[in-house]
Scaffold this motif. Structure first.
Motif, PDB file in Angstrom:
ATOM      1  N   PRO A   1     -16.765 -14.979  30.782  1.00 19.91           N
ATOM      2  CA  PRO A   1     -15.831 -14.926  31.927  1.00 19.91           C
ATOM      3  C   PRO A   1     -14.878 -13.739  31.900  1.00 19.91           C
ATOM      4  N   ARG A   2     -14.731 -13.110  30.722  1.00 20.55           N
ATOM      5  CA  ARG A   2     -13.874 -11.912  30.670  1.00 20.55           C
ATOM      6  C   ARG A   2     -14.519 -10.731  31.391  1.00 20.55           C
ATOM      7  N   VAL A   3     -15.827 -10.790  31.577  1.00 16.09           N
ATOM      8  CA  VAL A   3     -16.530  -9.720  32.300  1.00 16.09           C
ATOM      9  C   VAL A   3     -16.495 -10.078  33.780  1.00 16.09           C
ATOM     10  N   ASP A   4     -15.466  -9.598  34.474  1.00 22.30           N
ATOM     11  CA  ASP A   4     -15.274 -10.050  35.847  1.00 22.30           C
ATOM     12  C   ASP A   4     -14.970  -8.912  36.826  1.00 22.30           C
ATOM     13  N   SER A   5     -15.283  -7.672  36.418  1.00 23.18           N
ATOM     14  CA  SER A   5     -15.069  -6.555  37.341  1.00 23.18           C
ATOM     15  C   SER A   5     -16.118  -5.482  37.075  1.00 23.18           C
ATOM     16  N   ASN A   6     -16.156  -4.484  37.961  1.00 19.83           N
ATOM     17  CA  ASN A   6     -17.041  -3.334  37.764  1.00 19.83           C
ATOM     18  C   ASN A   6     -16.296  -2.154  37.153  1.00 19.83           C
ATOM     19  N   ASP A   7     -15.095  -2.411  36.597  1.00 25.08           N
ATOM     20  CA  ASP A   7     -14.333  -1.319  35.980  1.00 25.08           C
ATOM     21  C   ASP A   7     -15.096  -0.760  34.780  1.00 25.08           C
ATOM     22  N   ASN A   8     -14.983   0.542  34.584  1.00 22.73           N
ATOM     23  CA  ASN A   8     -15.704   1.192  33.484  1.00 22.73           C
ATOM     24  C   ASN A   8     -14.907   1.028  32.182  1.00 22.73           C
ATOM     25  N   VAL A   9     -14.926  -0.202  31.671  1.00 22.91           N
ATOM     26  CA  VAL A   9     -14.210  -0.523  30.433  1.00 22.91           C
ATOM     27  C   VAL A   9     -15.223  -1.045  29.411  1.00 22.91           C
ATOM     28  N   ALA A  10     -14.837  -0.991  28.130  1.00 24.19           N
ATOM     29  CA  ALA A  10     -15.769  -1.392  27.069  1.00 24.19           C
ATOM     30  C   ALA A  10     -16.093  -2.883  27.164  1.00 24.19           C
ATOM     31  N   ASN A  11     -17.362  -3.194  27.068  1.00 28.83           N
ATOM     32  CA  ASN A  11     -17.843  -4.576  27.080  1.00 28.83           C
ATOM     33  C   ASN A  11     -17.194  -5.354  25.928  1.00 28.83           C
ATOM     34  N   PRO A  12     -16.687  -6.569  26.180  1.00 33.61           N
ATOM     35  CA  PRO A  12     -16.115  -7.346  25.068  1.00 33.61           C
ATOM     36  C   PRO A  12     -17.175  -7.789  24.060  1.00 33.61           C
ATOM     37  N   ASN A  13     -18.441  -7.735  24.446  1.00 33.85           N
ATOM     38  CA  ASN A  13     -19.528  -8.178  23.568  1.00 33.85           C
ATOM     39  C   ASN A  13     -20.511  -7.034  23.321  1.00 33.85           C
ATOM     40  N   ALA A  14     -21.166  -7.101  22.168  1.00 37.68           N
ATOM     41  CA  ALA A  14     -22.220  -6.131  21.868  1.00 37.68           C
ATOM     42  C   ALA A  14     -23.460  -6.467  22.675  1.00 37.68           C
ATOM     43  N   THR A  15     -24.158  -5.443  23.121  1.00 42.89           N
ATOM     44  CA  THR A  15     -25.460  -5.670  23.754  1.00 42.89           C
ATOM     45  C   THR A  15     -26.509  -5.885  22.656  1.00 42.89           C
ATOM     46  N   VAL A  16     -27.657  -6.387  23.062  1.00 45.46           N
ATOM     47  CA  VAL A  16     -28.756  -6.541  22.102  1.00 45.46           C
ATOM     48  C   VAL A  16     -29.181  -5.161  21.585  1.00 45.46           C
ATOM     49  N   PHE A  17     -28.944  -4.124  22.372  1.00 53.59           N
ATOM     50  CA  PHE A  17     -29.223  -2.754  21.903  1.00 53.59           C
ATOM     51  C   PHE A  17     -28.324  -2.414  20.712  1.00 53.59           C
ATOM     52  N   GLU A  18     -27.030  -2.704  20.844  1.00 46.94           N
ATOM     53  CA  GLU A  18     -26.088  -2.417  19.760  1.00 46.94           C
ATOM     54  C   GLU A  18     -26.423  -3.251  18.520  1.00 46.94           C
ATOM     55  N   TRP A  19     -26.800  -4.503  18.773  1.00 44.75           N
ATOM     56  CA  TRP A  19     -27.176  -5.403  17.670  1.00 44.75           C
ATOM     57  C   TRP A  19     -28.409  -4.877  16.924  1.00 44.75           C
ATOM     58  N   LEU A  20     -29.387  -4.416  17.664  1.00 46.12           N
ATOM     59  CA  LEU A  20     -30.591  -3.853  17.032  1.00 46.12           C
ATOM     60  C   LEU A  20     -30.256  -2.545  16.300  1.00 46.12           C
TER      61      LEU A  20
ATOM     62  N   TRP B   1     -25.590   4.966  37.028  1.00 41.97           N
ATOM     63  CA  TRP B   1     -24.211   4.498  37.222  1.00 41.97           C
ATOM     64  C   TRP B   1     -23.376   4.845  35.998  1.00 41.97           C
ATOM     65  N   ASP B   2     -22.203   5.428  36.194  1.00 42.97           N
ATOM     66  CA  ASP B   2     -21.424   5.854  35.022  1.00 42.97           C
ATOM     67  C   ASP B   2     -20.866   4.676  34.220  1.00 42.97           C
ATOM     68  N   VAL B   3     -20.842   3.487  34.806  1.00 47.95           N
ATOM     69  CA  VAL B   3     -20.302   2.312  34.115  1.00 47.95           C
ATOM     70  C   VAL B   3     -21.207   1.824  32.967  1.00 47.95           C
ATOM     71  N   PHE B   4     -22.430   2.368  32.881  1.00 47.81           N
ATOM     72  CA  PHE B   4     -23.254   2.013  31.711  1.00 47.81           C
ATOM     73  C   PHE B   4     -22.588   2.451  30.408  1.00 47.81           C
ATOM     74  N   ASP B   5     -21.701   3.449  30.470  1.00 48.07           N
ATOM     75  CA  ASP B   5     -20.926   3.802  29.269  1.00 48.07           C
ATOM     76  C   ASP B   5     -20.097   2.612  28.801  1.00 48.07           C
ATOM     77  N   GLY B   6     -19.504   1.885  29.742  1.00 41.00           N
ATOM     78  CA  GLY B   6     -18.721   0.704  29.377  1.00 41.00           C
ATOM     79  C   GLY B   6     -19.603  -0.465  28.976  1.00 41.00           C
ATOM     80  N   ILE B   7     -20.663  -0.687  29.735  1.00 34.68           N
ATOM     81  CA  ILE B   7     -21.543  -1.839  29.487  1.00 34.68           C
ATOM     82  C   ILE B   7     -22.160  -1.754  28.083  1.00 34.68           C
ATOM     83  N   PHE B   8     -22.631  -0.566  27.705  1.00 41.99           N
ATOM     84  CA  PHE B   8     -23.198  -0.364  26.360  1.00 41.99           C
ATOM     85  C   PHE B   8     -22.113   0.042  25.356  1.00 41.99           C
TER      86      PHE B   8
END
Ligand SMILES: [Zn+2]
Length: 337
Positions: free
Chosen positions: A100-119, A135-142
């Motif tokens: 629920p903390r992921v609730d906007s399209n702002d380019n901010v760091a994801n509170p959780n690691a992606t499976v990419f980061e985990w691998l 989309w430049d927000v992939f910097d935040g998502i990853f």
């Protein structure tokens, strides 16, 4: 992933009622372009329309892989984040959970690691994953600043590997081509950058995020939305043919395709989000050596975007939910060969 690409066009092809009105209120050249698009994607049957719009999905994937999400046949695919817009959709897909903390399209760091980061934290995979996105927000998502992943998003020049003439040209095009959207490049640039990376670095896992479908849909341009979908399908073909021509990938590579959210129905096709409940509806396509060729799924168990992270890990022989208990389980139908 293909941003905001509806299941309706994937399974039914171009919508005849939306095609009919295309261009009628447009000036000069736009009207001519719309007329060409109407001719390009109009066919008398639904089967012909979808084959015409997305020929790779409806030839190779439909015969050798699986497609979920055709509600006309009782197959359901959806997001569980309740918000039905991009960042929550990508995050759900790539982290395996709806936070629920992921609730906007702002380019901010994801509170959780992606499976990419985990691998990437595992010695076997370190440095062997990369993400390219329009989309430049992939910097935040990853969360590229902390994850250690190779991420190239939006209009940023790609400098993570030594330049060659193709990469230099792609970086110049990023800088110099017209910018319709401040945060999103046209799809050809991230696609061709990702293809260069694939050929040179041969990553184990590659993410490509295309964005034009969503942008053109918000702009109300059904003609450009269809053209972008058609191009995305051809990019899938090119990725697949490239991997099948390389010994590092041939016969041991899986292609996974899905959007980050759906869109509304009828006149609301341009829109999505919390207030457009049907925009939770998505679709998924899988093609690879571990996936039984069940084609277009009918009356299948519902699948959710949150299951993709565990499915990606499992295809690589890794158990993601064992390490991230909040993550959804894998999709068993994809790995039952
Ligand atoms: Zn959108």
């Amino acid at each position: 992933m293909i941003d905001g690409m509806r299941w309706q066009e994937v399974f039914r092809g171009a919508d005849p009622s939306l095609l009919q009105t295309l261009g009628s209120d447009m000036p000069g050249d736009a009207k001519k372009r719309a007329e060409l698009v109407r001719q390009k994607y109009s066919r008398s049957t639904m089967a012909e329309r979808r084959q015409t719009l997305m020929p790779f999905l409806w030839s190779v994937v439909s015969s050798e892989g699986q497609l979920f999400g055709n509600r006309d046949l009782g197959s359901d695919s959806h997001v569980i984040n309740g918000l039905n817009f991009s960042y929550p959709g990508y995050s759900e897909t790539l982290t395996g959970l709806a936070d629920p903390r992921v609730d906007s399209n702002d380019n901010v760091a994801n509170p959780n690691a992606t499976v990419f980061e985990w691998l990437n934290a595992k010695p076997e995979f370190a440095g062997k994953l990369a993400a390219f996105g329009a989309w430049d927000v992939f910097d935040g998502i990853f969360r590229s600043k902390q994850s250690g992943l190779v991420v190239n998003a939006g209009y940023a020049a790609f400098t993570a590997i030594p330049p060659n003439s193709n990469l230099e040209l792609l970086n110049a095009l990023k800088l110099e081509t017209v910018r319709i959207w401040p945060d999103e490049a046209f799809d050809p640039v991230p696609f061709h950058t990702a293809m260069e990376y694939l050929k040179i670095q041969k990553p184990r896992v590659l993410f490509l995020g295309l964005g034009e479908t969503d942008e053109w849909a918000h702009a109300g341009s059904y003609a450009e939305y269809l053209n972008s979908a058609h191009l995305a399908d051809d990019y899938l073909r090119q990725i697949w043919e490239m991997t099948q021509s390389m010994p590092e990938y041939r016969g041991k590579t899986t292609l996974i395709v899905l959007p980050d959210h759906g869109r509304g129905e009828g006149a609301k096709w341009t829109d999505h989000g919390e207030k457009v409940p049907e925009s939770m509806q998505t679709w998924m396509a899988f093609l690879g050596p571990d996936t039984p060729p069940l084609g277009e799924r009918k009356r299948s168990n519902p699948v959710t975007e949150s299951q993709i992270a565990a499915t990606v890990a499992a295809l690589l022989g890794e158990d993601y939910p064992a390490a991230v208990p909040k993550a959804a389980a894998l999709i068993p139908d994809i790995l039952s060969k």
